[in-house]
Design a protein around this motif. Sequence first.
Motif, PDB file in Angstrom:
ATOM      1  N   VAL A  37       0.837  -1.202   0.000  1.00 47.19           N
ATOM      2  CA  VAL A  37       0.000   0.000   0.000  1.00 47.19           C
ATOM      3  C   VAL A  37       0.873   1.254   0.000  1.00 47.19           C
ATOM      4  N   GLY A  38       1.944   1.220   0.810  1.00 45.34           N
ATOM      5  CA  GLY A  38       2.859   2.357   0.839  1.00 45.34           C
ATOM      6  C   GLY A  38       3.495   2.608  -0.511  1.00 45.34           C
ATOM      7  N   ALA A  39       3.816   1.514  -1.229  1.00 40.58           N
ATOM      8  CA  ALA A  39       4.434   1.644  -2.553  1.00 40.58           C
ATOM      9  C   ALA A  39       3.446   2.210  -3.570  1.00 40.58           C
ATOM     10  N   TYR A  40       2.217   1.687  -3.566  1.00 48.21           N
ATOM     11  CA  TYR A  40       1.233   2.126  -4.547  1.00 48.21           C
ATOM     12  C   TYR A  40       0.752   3.559  -4.305  1.00 48.21           C
ATOM     13  N   THR A  41       0.742   3.945  -3.038  1.00 49.62           N
ATOM     14  CA  THR A  41       0.288   5.308  -2.712  1.00 49.62           C
ATOM     15  C   THR A  41       1.441   6.302  -2.644  1.00 49.62           C
ATOM     16  N   ASP A  42       2.649   5.796  -2.948  1.00 46.10           N
ATOM     17  CA  ASP A  42       3.848   6.641  -2.956  1.00 46.10           C
ATOM     18  C   ASP A  42       4.075   7.304  -1.597  1.00 46.10           C
TER      19      ASP A  42
END
Length: 435
Positions: A37-42
């Motif tokens: 989630v952190g990766a996809y939401t930057d």
Amino acid sequence: MNNQEAVLLKNMDNVKRMAFLELDLKYFIPVFVIVLVGAYTDTLPKGMIGALAFLMTFGAVLDYIGNKMPVVKDYLGGGPIITIFTSAALVYYSIFPKNIFLTVESFMKSGGFLDFYIAALIVGSILGMNRKLLIKAAIRYLPVIIGGLFLSIILTGIVGLLLGYGFTKSVFYIAIPIMGGGMGAGAVPLSQIFGQALNQNPTDLLSVMVPAVALGNAVAIVIGAFLNKLGKKYPNISGQGKLLKKFDNSIDVEKEEKVSDLKELGSGMVIALSFFIFGSILSKFIPMHAYALMIISVALVKGLNLVDKKYENYAAKWYQFIAKNFTSALLVGIGIAYTSLGQVIDAFTITYLILVLTTVVGAIIGTAVMGHFLGFYIVEASVTGGLCMANMGGTGDVAVLSSADRMELMPFAQISSRIGGAFMLILTSLLINLL
């Protein structure tokens, strides 16, 4: 209970026992979801925290998948191959926001994670070797490796020249990376050595070397099984696991002390980093790459017995800790920061495949001939000195020896991967400046 129910229960039990990063699945999944989630939401933190979280979680998953895939796990190296090329595909197809890849690239390059890993790998592996084995290998075994390297390089260069690929290009971009000791301690530092000497981008160079290493590993595994069958058909050329014909093959392995205090790992880290810094200092005065000078320094210290055994063990344990916990993470970083999937695809040609096969076959013939004259069994010399130089380092050693049914030769395979790979770095540093 019928057979279908028994199989279902067995599969459910296997799922319960699954663990990633030594975390049970019920704990790893929330961790992975948070990072995802952190990766996809930057929103992953910049620097070490975000980079390591991404590299370690994705590395664990990709390594597991690669080691479970049919064909891939048996013939293509398993986890390392899937990890590198899937990670490269994430960038190629822009699966995540660009900032994630920039964070990983910065951590790998300017952040020093790659150098940190390589320092632990080289220093710990050499200091952790048995000194008697190191000296005995240097006297009898290393000439066998050198015979394989020489014929492999020359033959690949000649075939490359005949096919229009070029002698120098075939040697430096295909033969040397394949014979260089794998990815982390082979192709990656080689690309940096080449980049520094040729004033080229190491990323571009690595994109050409990575498929060579991967294909070389796959070919080595397949030929390992073939040599095993050949040895059974012609018993006079095989020692059935014994390397030397007229000498004691056993090695008096020194028992390592157990690490009883976590501070000892810290000591091992400092030792590894100090050797790396020493190599960097020497490179200011000696026209060789810091990696090569570090290797020479560690080998001299080990050979001359200048360090207490307990400190050698600290460095070896530090290497084992780093290798166990960060290898998959490093491979993800290599895929993202050093592997251009587009260039890898472009490199796959019939000529390229022929040159890879020529490199591995040349290594086999060279080690067989040299080994025969030095009193080695031909099959064992070819497997350890040839194929274990042409594979992908430690994981390749296991795969090759397993396919050749000669796991008892692991100490010599490790010499090929460690010392032989280190020799390739030193040789390359000299050759690149001459040519």
